[in-house]
Design a protein around this motif. Sequence first.
Motif, PDB file in Angstrom:
ATOM      1  N   LEU A   1     -12.759  -2.702  -7.275  1.00  0.00           N
ATOM      2  CA  LEU A   1     -11.524  -3.348  -7.026  1.00  0.00           C
ATOM      3  C   LEU A   1     -10.303  -2.828  -7.312  1.00  0.00           C
ATOM      4  CD1 LEU A   1     -10.936  -5.696  -8.634  1.00  0.00           C
ATOM      5  CD2 LEU A   1     -10.956  -5.268 -10.793  1.00  0.00           C
ATOM      6  N   ALA A   2      -9.916  -1.566  -6.897  1.00  0.00           N
ATOM      7  CA  ALA A   2      -8.902  -0.854  -6.821  1.00  0.00           C
ATOM      8  C   ALA A   2      -8.260  -1.021  -5.663  1.00  0.00           C
ATOM      9  CB  ALA A   2      -8.606   0.685  -7.346  1.00  0.00           C
ATOM     10  N   LYS A   3      -9.206  -0.576  -4.908  1.00  0.00           N
ATOM     11  CA  LYS A   3      -9.310  -0.746  -3.050  1.00  0.00           C
ATOM     12  C   LYS A   3      -9.106  -1.980  -3.052  1.00  0.00           C
ATOM     13  CE  LYS A   3     -12.813   3.722  -2.296  1.00  0.00           C
ATOM     14  NZ  LYS A   3     -13.443   3.788  -1.492  1.00  0.00           N
ATOM     15  N   LEU A   4     -10.020  -3.552  -3.597  1.00  0.00           N
ATOM     16  CA  LEU A   4      -9.333  -4.144  -3.658  1.00  0.00           C
ATOM     17  C   LEU A   4      -7.930  -4.478  -3.469  1.00  0.00           C
ATOM     18  CD1 LEU A   4     -10.643  -7.776  -2.712  1.00  0.00           C
ATOM     19  CD2 LEU A   4     -10.737  -7.941  -4.784  1.00  0.00           C
ATOM     20  N   ALA A   5      -7.747  -4.308  -4.552  1.00  0.00           N
ATOM     21  CA  ALA A   5      -5.752  -4.599  -5.069  1.00  0.00           C
ATOM     22  C   ALA A   5      -5.543  -4.046  -3.282  1.00  0.00           C
ATOM     23  CB  ALA A   5      -5.777  -3.932  -5.857  1.00  0.00           C
ATOM     24  N   ILE A   6      -5.691  -2.590  -2.986  1.00  0.00           N
ATOM     25  CA  ILE A   6      -4.871  -1.804  -2.571  1.00  0.00           C
ATOM     26  C   ILE A   6      -4.502  -2.418  -0.743  1.00  0.00           C
ATOM     27  CG2 ILE A   6      -4.791   0.433  -0.486  1.00  0.00           C
ATOM     28  CD1 ILE A   6      -5.801   1.497  -3.745  1.00  0.00           C
ATOM     29  N   GLN A   7      -5.891  -3.587  -0.818  1.00  0.00           N
ATOM     30  CA  GLN A   7      -6.585  -3.567   0.756  1.00  0.00           C
ATOM     31  C   GLN A   7      -5.609  -5.155   1.304  1.00  0.00           C
ATOM     32  OE1 GLN A   7     -10.683  -4.481   1.288  1.00  0.00           O
ATOM     33  NE2 GLN A   7      -9.706  -5.527   2.975  1.00  0.00           N
ATOM     34  N   TYR A   8      -5.090  -5.213   0.208  1.00  0.00           N
ATOM     35  CA  TYR A   8      -3.565  -6.556   0.018  1.00  0.00           C
ATOM     36  C   TYR A   8      -2.759  -5.924  -0.594  1.00  0.00           C
ATOM     37  CZ  TYR A   8      -8.089  -9.096   1.612  1.00  0.00           C
ATOM     38  OH  TYR A   8      -9.265 -10.008   1.745  1.00  0.00           O
ATOM     39  N   SER A   9      -2.368  -5.580  -0.778  1.00  0.00           N
ATOM     40  CA  SER A   9      -0.917  -5.077  -1.346  1.00  0.00           C
ATOM     41  C   SER A   9       0.037  -4.419   0.017  1.00  0.00           C
ATOM     42  CB  SER A   9      -0.830  -3.377  -2.402  1.00  0.00           C
ATOM     43  OG  SER A   9      -1.263  -4.167  -3.412  1.00  0.00           O
ATOM     44  N   ASP A  10       1.388  -4.681  -0.024  1.00  0.00           N
ATOM     45  CA  ASP A  10       2.635  -4.683   0.574  1.00  0.00           C
ATOM     46  C   ASP A  10       3.007  -2.780   0.296  1.00  0.00           C
ATOM     47  OD1 ASP A  10       2.866  -6.841   2.187  1.00  0.00           O
ATOM     48  OD2 ASP A  10       3.149  -7.692   0.305  1.00  0.00           O
ATOM     49  N   GLY A  11       2.582  -2.363  -0.396  1.00  0.00           N
ATOM     50  CA  GLY A  11       3.271  -1.145  -1.308  1.00  0.00           C
ATOM     51  C   GLY A  11       2.604  -0.220  -2.439  1.00  0.00           C
ATOM     52  N   VAL A  12       2.550   0.301  -1.836  1.00  0.00           N
ATOM     53  CA  VAL A  12       1.281   0.987  -2.914  1.00  0.00           C
ATOM     54  C   VAL A  12       2.373   2.242  -3.958  1.00  0.00           C
ATOM     55  CG1 VAL A  12      -0.391   3.055  -4.238  1.00  0.00           C
ATOM     56  CG2 VAL A  12      -0.455   0.463  -2.471  1.00  0.00           C
ATOM     57  N   VAL A  13       2.331   1.938  -5.543  1.00  0.00           N
ATOM     58  CA  VAL A  13       3.449   3.329  -6.168  1.00  0.00           C
ATOM     59  C   VAL A  13       2.268   4.478  -6.737  1.00  0.00           C
ATOM     60  CG1 VAL A  13       4.649   3.704  -8.072  1.00  0.00           C
ATOM     61  CG2 VAL A  13       5.191   1.507  -6.721  1.00  0.00           C
ATOM     62  N   ALA A  14       2.409   5.088  -6.653  1.00  0.00           N
ATOM     63  CA  ALA A  14       1.579   6.071  -7.687  1.00  0.00           C
ATOM     64  C   ALA A  14       2.519   6.581  -8.893  1.00  0.00           C
ATOM     65  CB  ALA A  14       1.583   8.211  -7.146  1.00  0.00           C
TER      66      ALA A  14
END
Length: 274
Positions: free
Chosen positions: A214-227
């Motif tokens: 589910l986290a990977k799905l969110a990454i797949q459709y995000s324009d930027g990621v914050v650690a």
Amino acid sequence: MEEPVRVLFVNSEIFPYMPETDISTLGRYLPQGIQESGKEIRSFMPRYGTVNERRNQLHEVIRLSGMNLVINHADRPLVIKVSSISSARMQVYFIDNEDYFHRKFIYQDAAGKDFSDNDERAIFFARGVLETVKKLRWKPDIVHCQGWISHFVPVYLKKVYHEDPIFTDAKVVLSLYNEMLDSPLSDDVAGKVLTGALAAEDVSVLSEPVGINLAKLAIQYSDGVVAGVPDLDGRLASFIKERSVPVMSYTKVTPEIGPWVQEYNKFYDDLIKR
């Protein structure tokens, strides 16, 4: 006069409605800092059963409530409540539903077992936020999702709501934490999430129904990621690298509105320009 940048915060937790953690601290102080820097904000979270409505002075927003969302072939009433954090001059909208959120525990029961409908709760939350923002007629430039229960928001934005004028230009930012990664989801979660133009191939990563996917799905459709943590799970870090998603490295969030807010501001502004 130029319109201010608008940031929609989709939070899993906000202090003081939830205990003080890294996630709830971000949910509380980042929107305040971004608002004080000159941007407009709206902030949402689930109305968990542990949120004390009387103490926190929640009240229903009748004009926003009343819609039903169909989740797993069942009509679920969407109730919207609101509360104010007066010291921050900030309102918080709550997504509520008796079946999904009126429980004494958040994601697990008293024995520490994950609720079997956690995926449905996340689907309801994501769709509830987006439908409410449409009713508000408030067009965000950035949609910042934090916490696992927000992880369906990016795919809905990019595949279901992308042609809606309210969301056409929105860039999605995702704050990731090492939470719920090994938690099982329903075997048929990939079917439950489908609505509108969203197709099975769009959520194929959920063929193994577990939290990390589910986290990977969110990454797949995000324009930027914050650690959101200094030691992000290596499986997520590798997936982010494969996707070539812009990343903001871990920045400690504190109750003091300081330089850390400008790190987020810059990340938002850079994404808008892309």
